[in-house]
Motif scaffolding. Sequence first.
Motif, PDB file in Angstrom:
ATOM      1  N   ALA A  60      -0.380  67.118  51.572  1.00  0.00           N
ATOM      2  CA  ALA A  60       1.053  67.414  52.158  1.00  0.00           C
ATOM      3  C   ALA A  60       1.104  67.831  53.721  1.00  0.00           C
ATOM      4  N   VAL A  64       3.209  69.420  56.213  1.00  0.00           N
ATOM      5  CA  VAL A  64       4.448  70.332  56.196  1.00  0.00           C
ATOM      6  C   VAL A  64       4.752  70.561  57.639  1.00  0.00           C
ATOM      7  N   ILE A 118       7.665  71.545  47.750  1.00  0.00           N
ATOM      8  CA  ILE A 118       6.798  71.741  48.713  1.00  0.00           C
ATOM      9  C   ILE A 118       7.763  72.025  49.911  1.00  0.00           C
ATOM     10  N   PHE A 127       8.297  69.857  53.364  1.00  0.00           N
ATOM     11  CA  PHE A 127       7.515  68.525  52.973  1.00  0.00           C
ATOM     12  C   PHE A 127       8.368  67.329  52.864  1.00  0.00           C
ATOM     13  N   GLU A 144      -1.903  71.908  51.921  1.00  0.00           N
ATOM     14  CA  GLU A 144      -0.927  71.757  52.819  1.00  0.00           C
ATOM     15  C   GLU A 144      -1.479  71.821  54.323  1.00  0.00           C
TER      16      GLU A 144
END
Length: 314
Positions: free
Chosen positions: A119, A121, A151, A154, A191
């Motif tokens: 992900a 972010v 998350i 995100f 992340e």
Amino acid sequence: MKLISVVTGCFNEQDNVDELCARIRHQFAQLPGYDYEHILIDNASTDATVARIKAIAAHDRRVKLIVNTRNFGHIRSPMHALLQARGDAVIAMASDLQEPPELIGEFIAKWEEGFRIVAGVKPQSRHTTALTFIRRAFYTTIGRISETRLIPDFTGFGLYDRSVVEIVRQLDDPYPYFRGMIADLGFAHAEVPFVQPQRKRGISKNNFYTLYDMAILGITSHSKVPIRLATMAGFLLSALSLLVAIVYLIYKLLRWDQFSLGVAPVVIGFFFFASVQLFFIGILGEYIAAIHTQVLKRPLVVEKERVNFAPDEK
């Protein structure tokens, strides 16, 4: 060679698609062990976005285009493109260059470490607007009331393993809250933080309504808290109303001649309870609307044309 699919949604991004495709091409030129396809899905742009993408695709078979018959929105269209990808992993990103293609190499590295979801972010952003503060407040709120841990920061920008894409396909959600869906799967994820750059060209397609739509979708899809608050508030206000009524009755019986109710308490009470009822009826309506959308089972999009897709990919 492993195939990586890059999926990008577009709407009136004629000033950004050339640079976007060039930067993605440059990133994969530094990753000789991987091949890629770049699927751009256009939501019936009214500018020259489609023409620009077709010109790029004419010289690069890895660039593919899906053109929708109309604007199906920023939720349904990218999901449809994601499901058309053939890669061993799929990278989703926006076309406004605020999600840097330069993170592709880091995404793939994390994927090769064994993470099925990587992900991107954005804890920081180089632009500050009222909508940014509203968006951050929403993310904080939905993160607290959601039944699953979302998350933080995100938005969907990231890499997804083929196994994750196949699970998403099986869910068959006609109006998915993607970031919540990914969190709900429960896979361990990596992340990759980044600072969101300012938009250089064009204007944001998000407005208050689209952000509101996304917020309500996230709440109705992943939390029962609002509807249960409505139920509890109904009980409490009913009890309060009964208590006030008893107090007024007793006071009237004790001071029959001196006590006068007056119009003000009646008017204030009427508008207070009417506003509370309308608010919670609205919440109930949003949940019913979400159910209605699921029941209709309309297709994510209707395609107008495809470019650079093989016959067996239709």
